[in-house]
Design a protein around this motif. Structure first.
Motif, mmCIF file in Angstrom:
data_model
loop_
_atom_site.group_PDB
_atom_site.id
_atom_site.type_symbol
_atom_site.label_atom_id
_atom_site.label_comp_id
_atom_site.label_asym_id
_atom_site.label_seq_id
_atom_site.Cartn_x
_atom_site.Cartn_y
_atom_site.Cartn_z
ATOM 1 N N ASP A 96 0.758 -0.865 -0.144
ATOM 2 C CA ASP A 96 0.203 -0.679 0.105
ATOM 3 C C ASP A 96 1.189 1.649 -0.211
ATOM 4 O OD1 ASP A 96 -3.333 -0.994 1.465
ATOM 5 O OD2 ASP A 96 -1.082 -2.483 1.788
ATOM 6 N N GLY A 97 2.203 1.376 1.059
ATOM 7 C CA GLY A 97 2.561 2.454 0.836
ATOM 8 C C GLY A 97 3.286 2.714 -0.452
ATOM 9 N N LEU A 98 3.914 1.404 -0.855
ATOM 10 C CA LEU A 98 4.577 1.743 -1.647
ATOM 11 C C LEU A 98 3.990 2.303 -3.536
ATOM 12 C CD1 LEU A 98 7.393 -1.535 -1.999
ATOM 13 C CD2 LEU A 98 7.960 1.188 -1.514
ATOM 14 N N ASN A 134 9.460 7.891 -0.697
ATOM 15 C CA ASN A 134 9.165 8.384 -1.999
ATOM 16 C C ASN A 134 8.866 9.193 -1.925
ATOM 17 O OD1 ASN A 134 11.582 6.557 -2.126
ATOM 18 N ND2 ASN A 134 10.268 4.283 -3.840
ATOM 19 N N TYR A 135 7.313 9.686 -1.508
ATOM 20 C CA TYR A 135 6.514 10.264 -1.561
ATOM 21 C C TYR A 135 6.207 11.287 -0.478
ATOM 22 C CZ TYR A 135 4.357 6.526 -4.309
ATOM 23 O OH TYR A 135 4.143 5.647 -5.022
ATOM 24 N N GLY A 136 7.625 11.924 0.261
ATOM 25 C CA GLY A 136 7.764 12.547 0.954
ATOM 26 C C GLY A 136 7.167 12.691 2.328
ATOM 27 N N GLN A 137 7.711 13.145 2.833
ATOM 28 C CA GLN A 137 8.149 12.870 4.563
ATOM 29 C C GLN A 137 6.304 13.606 5.144
ATOM 30 O OE1 GLN A 137 11.000 11.633 5.927
ATOM 31 N NE2 GLN A 137 12.673 12.119 4.957
ATOM 32 N N GLN A 138 6.167 14.010 5.090
ATOM 33 C CA GLN A 138 5.233 13.649 5.420
ATOM 34 C C GLN A 138 4.512 12.345 5.224
ATOM 35 O OE1 GLN A 138 2.373 17.257 4.097
ATOM 36 N NE2 GLN A 138 0.466 16.679 5.980
ATOM 37 N N TYR A 139 3.676 12.004 3.788
ATOM 38 C CA TYR A 139 3.592 10.695 4.131
ATOM 39 C C TYR A 139 4.035 9.545 4.243
ATOM 40 C CZ TYR A 139 1.082 6.447 1.258
ATOM 41 O OH TYR A 139 0.722 5.408 0.895
ATOM 42 N N THR A 140 5.407 9.423 4.289
ATOM 43 C CA THR A 140 5.827 8.389 5.483
ATOM 44 C C THR A 140 5.811 8.470 6.629
ATOM 45 O OG1 THR A 140 8.042 9.140 3.355
ATOM 46 C CG2 THR A 140 8.381 7.563 5.255
ATOM 47 N N ALA A 141 5.516 9.628 7.130
ATOM 48 C CA ALA A 141 5.149 10.110 8.560
ATOM 49 C C ALA A 141 3.753 9.063 9.158
ATOM 50 C CB ALA A 141 5.497 10.578 8.967
ATOM 51 N N LEU A 142 2.988 9.662 7.477
ATOM 52 C CA LEU A 142 1.820 9.939 8.522
ATOM 53 C C LEU A 142 1.082 7.354 8.341
ATOM 54 C CD1 LEU A 142 -1.530 10.908 8.442
ATOM 55 C CD2 LEU A 142 -1.546 10.803 5.976
#
Length: 209
Positions: A96-98, A134-142
Motif C-alpha cells: 500500500d505504501g509503495l 518516495n512520496y515525501g516525509q509527510q506521507y512516510t510519517a503518516l
C-alpha cells in the motif's frame, strides 16, 4: 463409572484439539519468502520450531506477493472459516505504501482485519512496516503512524518495524526491497516477540530461545 471417566477424557481431548488450531500468517512477499527458497523463509523457520514443540499446532502461510491491506481484508473471512486459527499474524501494508495509497484506508483495513479475526475467535498480532520517503516525509510519517494507531486503538500486540535491522545489516536482495536468506532468522526473532506470548503454553519456547 469407568465409562463416565472415559467420556470425560474424550471430551477433554476433543476440547484440546479444537483449541490448538494453529497460526494463520496473512502477509505479502516478505512472508511469502519472495526471491528465496520457501523453506528458508521466516514463516517456514517458525513452523519448524513449533513442530518440534507441538506438532499438532500448524502454521498456515496465506501470504501472497504483492498483497495489499484491502486484498488481505477480502481474503481473510474465507481463510478464517477454512482454517479456524486461534492466532492471526497480519503482515501487510508495505505494498500500500509503495503505491502511495491512502494511509487512512490502510488503517481502516488493518483495523477491520483485527476485528474479523476476533469475531472468529482468534487473537490478532500486527507486524508494522515503514517505507522509503518516495512520496515525501509527510506521507512516510503518516503511513508509519497508522500501524501504531491501530495497535493502540485495538489493543493489538505489534512490532513497530518488522524489517528493523535488516537494511542496516545489508541483508536486502538486489531489488532493494526484499530480505535475503540471511535476514530470515532476524525476521523470525522479531515476529516471535509478539507471536510467542499468544501461543498455547505447550507451544511456547524456553526463555533462552
Amino acid at each position: 463409572m469407568a465409562r463416565y471417566l472415559l467420556l470425560i477424557q474424550l471430551l477433554c481431548v476433543t476440547a484440546s484439539s479444537v483449541h490448538a488450531s494453529g497460526v494463520l500468517i496473512l502477509g505479502d512477499s516478505i512472508s511469502a519468502a519472495y526471491g528465496i527458497e520457501k523453506s528458508a523463509g521466516w514463516v517456514a523457520l517458525m513452523d519448524q520450531q513449533l513442530q518440534e514443540r507441538c506438532p499438532d499446532y500448524p502454521v498456515i502461510n496465506a501470504s501472497v506477493s504483492g498483497e495489499t491491506t484491502a486484498g488481505g481484508k477480502t481474503r481473510l473471512p474465507a481463510l478464517l472459516s477454512r482454517h479456524q486459527p486461534d492466532l492471526v499474524v497480519i503482515e501487510l501494508g508495505g505494498n500500500d505504501g509503495l503505491r502511495g495509497l491512502s494511509p487512512m484506508a490502510i488503517a481502516r483495513n488493518l483495523e477491520q482485519m483485527v476485528v474479523l479475526s476476533r469475531e472468529a475467535g482468534a487473537t490478532a498480532v500486527l507486524l508494522g512496516m515503514r517505507i522509503p520517503p518516495n512520496y515525501g516525509q509527510q506521507y512516510t510519517a503518516l503511513f508509519e503512524q497508522q500501524f501504531k494507531d491501530v495497535a493502540q486503538s485495538t489493543s493489538t500486540p505489534w512490532v513497530p518495524f518488522f524489517l528493523d535491522g535488516v537494511i542496516e545489516q545489508g541483508w536486502v536482495q538486489d531489488d532493494g526491497i526484499h530480505p535475503t536468506v540471511d535476514a530470515q532468522p532476524l525476521l523470525l526473532e522479531s515476529a516471535l516477540s509478539v507471536i510467542e506470548p499468544q501461543l498455547p503454553v505447550q507451544c511456547q519456547g524456553k526463555s533462552d530461545q
